[in-house]
Design a protein around this motif. Structure first.
Motif, mmCIF file in Angstrom:
data_model
loop_
_atom_site.group_PDB
_atom_site.id
_atom_site.type_symbol
_atom_site.label_atom_id
_atom_site.label_comp_id
_atom_site.label_asym_id
_atom_site.label_seq_id
_atom_site.Cartn_x
_atom_site.Cartn_y
_atom_site.Cartn_z
ATOM 1 N N GLU A 1 69.236 39.777 47.769
ATOM 2 C CA GLU A 1 70.448 40.582 47.842
ATOM 3 C C GLU A 1 71.044 40.602 49.243
ATOM 4 O O GLU A 1 72.272 40.642 49.408
ATOM 5 N N SER A 2 70.197 40.560 50.251
ATOM 6 C CA SER A 2 70.645 40.864 51.600
ATOM 7 C C SER A 2 70.744 39.682 52.551
ATOM 8 O O SER A 2 71.486 39.756 53.529
ATOM 9 N N LEU A 3 70.009 38.612 52.312
ATOM 10 C CA LEU A 3 69.990 37.490 53.262
ATOM 11 C C LEU A 3 70.984 36.416 52.827
ATOM 12 O O LEU A 3 70.817 35.804 51.765
ATOM 13 N N PRO A 4 72.009 36.171 53.613
ATOM 14 C CA PRO A 4 73.000 35.149 53.256
ATOM 15 C C PRO A 4 72.352 33.789 53.036
ATOM 16 O O PRO A 4 71.554 33.332 53.839
ATOM 17 N N GLY A 5 72.678 33.159 51.920
ATOM 18 C CA GLY A 5 72.152 31.839 51.605
ATOM 19 C C GLY A 5 70.913 31.857 50.743
ATOM 20 O O GLY A 5 70.549 30.835 50.154
ATOM 21 N N CYS A 6 70.243 32.995 50.628
ATOM 22 C CA CYS A 6 69.001 33.086 49.853
ATOM 23 C C CYS A 6 69.323 33.380 48.379
ATOM 24 O O CYS A 6 69.926 34.406 48.066
ATOM 25 N N ASP A 7 68.914 32.456 47.504
ATOM 26 C CA ASP A 7 69.145 32.647 46.067
ATOM 27 C C ASP A 7 67.896 33.112 45.331
ATOM 28 O O ASP A 7 67.996 33.786 44.304
ATOM 29 N N TYR A 8 66.733 32.733 45.825
ATOM 30 C CA TYR A 8 65.458 33.144 45.232
ATOM 31 C C TYR A 8 64.482 33.440 46.369
ATOM 32 O O TYR A 8 64.574 32.849 47.438
ATOM 33 N N ALA A 9 63.546 34.335 46.106
ATOM 34 C CA ALA A 9 62.558 34.681 47.143
ATOM 35 C C ALA A 9 61.227 35.005 46.495
ATOM 36 O O ALA A 9 61.161 35.441 45.333
ATOM 37 N N SER A 10 60.171 34.805 47.268
ATOM 38 C CA SER A 10 58.829 35.144 46.797
ATOM 39 C C SER A 10 57.958 35.498 47.997
ATOM 40 O O SER A 10 58.342 35.286 49.148
ATOM 41 N N ILE A 11 56.795 36.040 47.704
ATOM 42 C CA ILE A 11 55.837 36.392 48.750
ATOM 43 C C ILE A 11 54.487 35.776 48.399
ATOM 44 O O ILE A 11 53.953 36.025 47.307
#
Length: 254
Positions: free
Chosen positions: A122-132
């Motif tokens: 939601e917050s990082l420009p350019g990021c479409d998917y994220a994981s840890i």
């Protein structure tokens, strides 16, 4: 300065101190309520968090009691997919306030990490998917993801024993792959990534006091999606995720 002017200045200074004390007290109160802590323990927690992130307790208190993390909609986009136009807006808003709110409001570690992955998208420009990714006893695992595509790419990296998420977690270094199609890295899984629309990756190490290695993994459908501003915001977000993991392990929530 006349006596009257001095009195006015003293009154204003006293008023500011009272307001600051109330702000800190509110943050301590939120921490006490959410975690069932004593006043002393909550105060120490805030002091430690502030010191860890090189901030004043008052600044941290403002962040906890307000939400100032910018959304991706705050940015305009160039034809190459890079964010432009309003990046200066993030200068005083990149304190990961919303993650700190989550840290206070979400006592369950799994829920917190899932919310953190969603927040990255939601917050990082350019990021479409994220994981840890978390590595414990040598075994990597995805503990949270914003989308099954991110989890799938993580799993492919685990199966091949190499990739940005593993390298970032193991070396404590930021690993960036601006364009999977043209990288010189030997990445057996890059065709699979392209097949599901992922074209660039950024892995940020997560530092915590817990006995684990971890990384925040960002994926984009655009090549070249990681300007310095996005990386800086992501690194700050990873710092707060590390604090959350540390706190959870200390409170036996892992």
């Amino acid at each position: 300065m006349s006596i009257g002017e001095e009195t006015v200045d003293e009154n204003e200074s006293r008023t500011r101190r009272i307001q600051d004390d109330r702000m800190i007290g509110a943050a301590v109160g939120i921490t006490m309520t959410r975690y069932g802590m004593s006043y002393a323990d909550a105060s120490v927690l805030l002091e430690n968090l502030a010191a860890r992130h090189r901030r004043s307790v008052l600044d941290l208190a403002r962040t906890i009691t307000t939400s100032r993390w910018p959304t991706a909609e705050s940015f305009d986009w160039a034809r190459d997919g890079s964010p432009v136009g309003r990046l200066e807006h993030t200068a005083d808003e990149s304190a990961a306030g919303r993650l700190l709110d989550l840290l206070i409001e979400t006592p369950d570690l799994n829920d917190l990490l899932g919310a953190a992955a969603d927040l990255a998208v939601e917050s990082l420009p350019g990021c479409d998917y994220a994981s840890i990714t978390v590595i414990r006893d040598g075994a990597p695992a995805t503990v949270a993801s914003s989308d099954e595509r991110a989890a799938k790419i993580d799993e492919l990296q685990y199966n091949h024993g190499q990739g940005p998420c593993l390298q970032a977690a193991r070396t404590d270094q930021v690993v960036q792959v601006p364009d999977l199609s043209s990288t010189t890295w030997d990445l057996p899984w890059k065709d699979a990534a392209a097949a599901i629309g992922i074209h660039s990756a950024l892995a940020l190490p997560i530092a915590s006091d817990a006995d684990i290695a971890a990384a925040l993994n960002l994926f984009s459908t655009r090549p070249g999606a990681w300007p310095a501003s996005t990386q800086a915001m992501g690194e700050e977000l990873a710092l707060y995720i590390g604090s959350a993991i540390t706190l959870a392990y200390r409170r036996n929530l892992a």
